[in-house]
Design a protein around this motif. Sequence first.
Motif, PDB file in Angstrom:
ATOM      1  N   ILE A   1      52.816 -53.866 107.337  1.00 33.22           N
ATOM      2  CA  ILE A   1      52.613 -52.715 107.425  1.00 33.22           C
ATOM      3  C   ILE A   1      51.905 -51.628 106.371  1.00 33.22           C
ATOM      4  N   VAL A   2      52.032 -51.985 105.383  1.00 32.56           N
ATOM      5  CA  VAL A   2      51.496 -51.644 103.853  1.00 32.56           C
ATOM      6  C   VAL A   2      50.243 -51.935 104.096  1.00 32.56           C
ATOM      7  N   THR A   3      49.626 -53.068 104.516  1.00 33.87           N
ATOM      8  CA  THR A   3      48.301 -53.495 104.597  1.00 33.87           C
ATOM      9  C   THR A   3      47.686 -52.493 105.547  1.00 33.87           C
ATOM     10  N   LEU A   4      47.992 -52.325 106.347  1.00 37.58           N
ATOM     11  CA  LEU A   4      47.732 -50.846 107.731  1.00 37.58           C
ATOM     12  C   LEU A   4      47.702 -49.393 106.706  1.00 37.58           C
TER      13      LEU A   4
ATOM     14  N   VAL B   1      43.104 -46.451 104.207  1.00 37.79           N
ATOM     15  CA  VAL B   1      42.086 -45.647 102.847  1.00 37.79           C
ATOM     16  C   VAL B   1      40.563 -46.271 103.088  1.00 37.79           C
ATOM     17  N   ARG B   2      40.980 -47.835 103.453  1.00 40.15           N
ATOM     18  CA  ARG B   2      39.680 -48.533 103.139  1.00 40.15           C
ATOM     19  C   ARG B   2      38.163 -48.017 104.090  1.00 40.15           C
ATOM     20  N   THR B   3      38.650 -48.395 105.324  1.00 45.40           N
ATOM     21  CA  THR B   3      37.794 -48.583 106.025  1.00 45.40           C
ATOM     22  C   THR B   3      38.178 -46.887 107.159  1.00 45.40           C
ATOM     23  N   GLY B   4      39.064 -46.478 107.310  1.00 48.61           N
ATOM     24  CA  GLY B   4      38.998 -44.919 107.500  1.00 48.61           C
ATOM     25  C   GLY B   4      40.063 -44.525 108.745  1.00 48.61           C
TER      26      GLY B   4
ATOM     27  N   ASP C   1      53.817 -42.543 101.481  1.00 47.72           N
ATOM     28  CA  ASP C   1      54.776 -42.254 102.776  1.00 47.72           C
ATOM     29  C   ASP C   1      54.130 -42.789 104.249  1.00 47.72           C
ATOM     30  N   GLY C   2      52.873 -43.762 103.736  1.00 47.77           N
ATOM     31  CA  GLY C   2      52.315 -43.953 105.064  1.00 47.77           C
ATOM     32  C   GLY C   2      53.231 -45.463 105.726  1.00 47.77           C
ATOM     33  N   PRO C   3      53.853 -45.896 104.841  1.00 49.88           N
ATOM     34  CA  PRO C   3      54.730 -46.910 105.932  1.00 49.88           C
ATOM     35  C   PRO C   3      55.729 -46.585 105.992  1.00 49.88           C
ATOM     36  N   GLN C   4      56.095 -45.620 105.932  1.00 50.91           N
ATOM     37  CA  GLN C   4      57.591 -44.636 106.857  1.00 50.91           C
ATOM     38  C   GLN C   4      56.727 -43.881 108.101  1.00 50.91           C
ATOM     39  N   ALA C   5      55.985 -43.801 107.801  1.00 45.56           N
ATOM     40  CA  ALA C   5      55.072 -42.815 108.671  1.00 45.56           C
ATOM     41  C   ALA C   5      55.487 -43.676 109.954  1.00 45.56           C
ATOM     42  N   LEU C   6      54.723 -44.720 109.824  1.00 39.87           N
ATOM     43  CA  LEU C   6      53.940 -45.816 110.732  1.00 39.87           C
ATOM     44  C   LEU C   6      55.233 -46.369 111.534  1.00 39.87           C
ATOM     45  N   ARG C   7      56.137 -46.642 110.239  1.00 43.43           N
ATOM     46  CA  ARG C   7      57.660 -46.805 111.021  1.00 43.43           C
ATOM     47  C   ARG C   7      58.765 -46.220 112.204  1.00 43.43           C
TER      48      ARG C   7
END
Length: 171
Positions: A46-49, A54-57, A94-100
């Motif tokens: 999840i953190v990598t995603l 950020v990196r690839t859009g 907030d990204g990891p929690q938003a994805l979860r």
Amino acid sequence: MTRRRNVLRVLGLSCALTVVAATAGGDMPGGGRAASEGFPAVEARIVTLVQQVVRTGGFTVDPRRGSAPTTGYAVATGRSTARVEPAAAFFDGDGPQALRTYLLDHAAALTRDPELMLGAWYDRAARRVVLSLVRIVSDRAAAVRCGRSRHQRSVYDLTARREVPTGLPMS
């Protein structure tokens, strides 16, 4: 059922199957599983995603296997399943929690339909990240039709790694 038949006639079979699958049944209360329980392959990454957005859009990933498709066209299932997150908050932790949370909210649909994928797209101009359920369409013309019918300004060509405009104006 009549409405679904009309959708089949208007949009063409490949797009309509996506519309029917995305709208059939809806998420049942208590029908989903926790994201970490149902999708460990994505939970582990999840953190990598988030960093990939950020990196690839963005990304398109099979939540059951954690693998990313490399061919076809990614088409979101529609506005009703999309969630918009402010980019600043998404990238500031907030990204990891938003994805979860998104996975948890859509676990029933993702479990019910093995062809649905998890997608994220960084709309730099609007400073937002759009989370969505995605379907892979193999034919470019069908993908563009599907995208247009869902008010998308583009679909994503996974092979060429670029957006394909649907002809709708930028919003």
